[in-house]
Design a protein around this motif. Structure first.
Motif, PDB file in Angstrom:
ATOM      1  N   ALA A  34       0.841  -1.201   0.000  1.00 29.23           N
ATOM      2  CA  ALA A  34       0.000   0.000   0.000  1.00 29.23           C
ATOM      3  C   ALA A  34       0.873   1.247   0.000  1.00 29.23           C
ATOM      4  O   ALA A  34       0.706   2.134  -0.846  1.00 29.23           O
ATOM      5  N   LEU A  38       1.455   3.748  -3.121  1.00 29.49           N
ATOM      6  CA  LEU A  38       0.932   5.094  -2.899  1.00 29.49           C
ATOM      7  C   LEU A  38       2.034   6.136  -3.073  1.00 29.49           C
ATOM      8  O   LEU A  38       1.878   7.114  -3.810  1.00 29.49           O
ATOM      9  N   THR A  39       3.159   5.930  -2.398  1.00 34.16           N
ATOM     10  CA  THR A  39       4.230   6.922  -2.499  1.00 34.16           C
ATOM     11  C   THR A  39       4.829   6.901  -3.896  1.00 34.16           C
ATOM     12  O   THR A  39       5.274   7.929  -4.391  1.00 34.16           O
ATOM     13  N   GLN A  41       3.085   6.467  -6.571  1.00 40.26           N
ATOM     14  CA  GLN A  41       2.172   7.308  -7.347  1.00 40.26           C
ATOM     15  C   GLN A  41       2.408   8.782  -7.049  1.00 40.26           C
ATOM     16  O   GLN A  41       2.373   9.614  -7.950  1.00 40.26           O
ATOM     17  N   ALA A 330      -4.376   1.194  -1.617  1.00 34.60           N
ATOM     18  CA  ALA A 330      -3.711   2.303  -2.296  1.00 34.60           C
ATOM     19  C   ALA A 330      -4.670   2.965  -3.286  1.00 34.60           C
ATOM     20  O   ALA A 330      -4.742   4.190  -3.380  1.00 34.60           O
ATOM     21  N   ALA A 334      -5.873   6.750  -2.778  1.00 33.57           N
ATOM     22  CA  ALA A 334      -5.236   7.679  -3.722  1.00 33.57           C
ATOM     23  C   ALA A 334      -5.989   9.000  -3.896  1.00 33.57           C
ATOM     24  O   ALA A 334      -5.373  10.060  -3.853  1.00 33.57           O
ATOM     25  N   THR A 342      -3.790   5.117 -10.972  1.00 32.40           N
ATOM     26  CA  THR A 342      -3.639   3.924 -10.162  1.00 32.40           C
ATOM     27  C   THR A 342      -2.583   3.007 -10.752  1.00 32.40           C
ATOM     28  O   THR A 342      -2.481   1.859 -10.391  1.00 32.40           O
TER      29      THR A 342
END
Ligand SMILES: Nc1ncnc2c1ncn2[C@@H]1O[C@H](COP(=O)(O)OP(=O)(O)OP(=O)(O)O)[C@@H](O)[C@H]1O
Ligand SMILES: [Mg+2]
Lengths: 383, 237
Positions: A34, A38-39, A41, A330, A334, A342
């Motif tokens: 996750a 996430l980071t 992205q 995530a 987002a 994504t």
């Protein structure tokens, strides 16, 4: 019946124990995937911004803070431009020693003005610079601005309920709408964009410039030097590199990323320890069963692989589910960080599954070795 | 000709820090092919310990053990495991079936490390279960079988690799007389095919079918006598 199946059957017998064994890996990989995606992205988003800012130096008039205060108590302030920028300043910018490194020098003029009866910000820029200064713009209709023509930002188009081919009136003049921009996520979504002379004329400020965007030619050019030189050429202006702003955001994202990876590493270490403890416990509980297997001719290696298969199944299942949940989390989270994308979630997921497998097996090796070293006589020792 | 198993001055000491206890002290004996040996003795006499040594489950503290003339000390752990898998079948008092496997799966366990088609393994297990009278109960779990049936599954498992020796430690200890008789019938039947049976028992009645009686006392052979003669040759040494 083979060792792989035997391992599987044994897991099914003690589902809750297997669940518990895999819990740490599940949580660790879930957190890891996750946070990593996430980071990832977020980094991507910041990087995109960095790339999109072709103009990486911003020139604005220097403002003085007039503080109306009494001692340390601030009573508010107002910003007063000390010197205004004009179209003439372009020459000064273009005359700095590093002038060959300048790709673009684009003046912008912003003013709030009436548009068909609504108050809207008008942004003026040289029409011929649009393709190079705003290459990411997409428009329905045309993006070529002729004299007396405007482009509408997506929100502005909605507010005016107007599309390509329509008209906008302001200050007694009628402008033809050449095109409507697709949403960009920037401020210009709510603006009317027109040629800079038209907007200056609307505001009755011919030659006035709100800010200049300056793009340097290369990626690793001496931005600092260019900034200093423009500052020297325009003493009344504040010159700042946009890249610095974005880069500090990138640094913040990186810090968050490191923190996230640190947290997942701790959870994963606990997960590995949980595997170690539960498998060790299960080995102790199963000395007789292992003795029976040794008695019927399992080599030590076969016992080892039996236990590693068991933990392998657990690790695989818990890291795959952990990774899937991580990706789902995530994707769900987002939008809270202002990201719609994504993509790029698969590499951390694959890495996560690999780490989970490796960790599970690593945690199982010491107890499995212990099991393999158990004496086969344990089988015969009756009660 | 070399005997099937030969023990010479075998001693077994348990515990290594001061408080060592001798479970076996100087046992010399030979087991010939086709014998049916009943091992008796008081509790703690060393019967189970002797059986583990005869079955290659452990190597004695001193003395020599030879399987078909091969010294057990010269064998690695893996070679001993191979020997057990290929030549020796074990039956335990507590059955020691894996509770989460069906009867047929339990019989297939010793075949797990062996490369063989799963269909072939299943057929073999079915045939063995049929031979111990458990046709139709292949898919039962041990908890769904009676004690006698569990022990018959264990015998089928012991016979998977067609061993030359069957070792049994109190195989009827947990069973009623009728079920115990069925187990003994299977042993006799198997012995009649020329195979060797070594059985530890508390019950003197169980010696009725044995060809040889071995009585232990305090880790030594108290008595070793032939009960009936083997068709092929002399039983006792
Ligand atoms: N693993 C062990 N560690 C220490 N001592 C042991 C161990 N196994 C057996 N002994 C001891 O060795 C002696 C012989 O034990 P063994 O189990 O061979 O006796 P047994 O004749 O099978 O007895 P029973 O009829 O009760 O099963 C006993 O005194 C026992 O306490
Ligand atoms: Mg015993």
């Amino acid at each position: 019946m083979n060792i792989r199946k035997l391992a599987w059957k044994n897991l099914l017998r003690r589902k809750s124990r297997a669940l518990f064994t895999g819990l740490g890996i599940f949580l660790g990989i879930g957190t890891f995937v996750a946070l990593a995606s996430l980071t990832g992205q977020m980094r991507q988003a910041v990087q995109d911004k960095l790339d999109r800012f072709g103009a990486n130096i911003l020139v604005v008039p220097r403002t003085d803070e007039l503080s109306l205060g009494f001692g340390d108590i601030s009573l508010g302030g107002t910003q007063v431009a000390r010197a205004k920028l004009t179209m003439e300043d372009e020459k000064a910018i273009r005359s700095i020693p590093l002038k060959e490194r300048l790709r673009l020098v684009v003046p912008f003029f912003l003013t709030a003005a009436d548009a068909s009866g609504k108050d809207i910000v008008w942004m003026g820029m040289p029409a011929q610079e649009i393709p190079s200064a705003r290459p990411w713009w997409k428009a329905s209709g045309s993006m070529k601005l002729g004299k007396g023509e405007v482009l509408l930002g997506s929100e502005a188009a909605a507010r005016l309920d107007m599309g390509p081919g329509g008209t906008v009136t302001s200050g007694g003049r009628t402008f033809r709408v050449a095109g409507a921009l697709a949403p960009t996520g920037e401020k210009e979504d709510g603006m009317v964009i027109s040629g800079i002379d038209d907007v200056q004329a609307l505001a009755r400020k011919p030659g006035a410039v709100t800010f200049y965007e300056v793009a340097a030619l290369c990626k690793d050019c001496p931005v600092e030097d260019i900034v200093t030189q423009i500052g020297g050429a325009l003493p009344g202006a504040r010159v700042s590199a946009i890249r610095q702003v974005v880069e500090s955001r990138k640094a913040a994202v990186d810090q968050f990323r490191r923190l996230g990876l640190g947290v997942s590493a701790i959870v994963l270490a606990i997960g590995g320890l949980m595997v170690f403890v539960t498998v060790m416990g299960s080995v102790q509980e199963r000395t007789r069963e292992i003795g029976v297997l040794r008695a019927v001719g399992f080599r030590r290696k076969a016992i080892l692989s039996l236990l590693l298969w068991e933990t392998g199944w657990i690790s695989l299942i818990s890291s795959v589910t952990g990774a899937s949940i991580g990706i789902a989390a995530a994707i769900l989270v987002a939008p809270l960080f202002g990201m719609a994308r994504t993509g790029a979630a698969l590499p951390p997921a694959i890495l996560g599954v690999a780490i989970g497998m490796a960790l599970g097996l690593l945690g199982a090796v010491p107890p499995a070795r212990k099991a393999a070293a158990l004496s086969p006589t344990a089988a015969i020792r009756s009660l | 000709m070399e005997p099937l198993i030969r023990l010479e001055s075998v001693a077994m000491l348990y515990g290594d820090n001061g408080t060592s206890a001798a479970a076996l002290r100087g046992i010399t004996l030979s087991i010939e092919k086709g014998e049916y040996v009943g091992i008796t003795g008081e509790s703690g006499a060393g019967k189970s310990t002797l059986l583990t040594i005869l079955g290659g489950l452990q190597v004695p503290t001193s003395g020599s053990v030879r399987f078909d003339g091969v010294d057990a000390r010269s064998l690695t752990q893996d070679q001993l495991a191979d020997l057990r898998r290929e030549s020796i079948g074990f039956v335990f008092q507590a059955y020691n079936l894996l509770p989460y496997l069906t009867a047929r799966e339990n019989v297939m366990v010793p075949m797990s490390p062996v490369r063989m088609g799963s269909g072939e393994k299943e057929e073999k297990a079915n045939a063995l279960l049929a031979s111990v009278g458990l046709s139709g109960k292949e898919h039962r779990l041990p908890s769904e079988l009676s004690g006698g049936e569990c022990q018959r599954v264990a015998i089928a498992r012991a016979l998977v690799h067609d061993p030359s020796v069957l070792l049994a430690d109190e195989p009827t200890g947990n069973l009623d007389t009728a079920s115990g008789e069925q187990i003994l019938d299977l042993f006799s039947e198997w012995n009649a095919r020329g195979k060797t049976v070594l059985m530890v028992t508390h019950n003197p009645a169980n010696l009725a079918r044995a060809t040889r009686s071995l009585r232990l006392r305090d880790g030594q052979v108290e008595e070793d006598r032939a009960l009936r003669f083997l068709p092929a040759g002399p039983a006792a040494v």
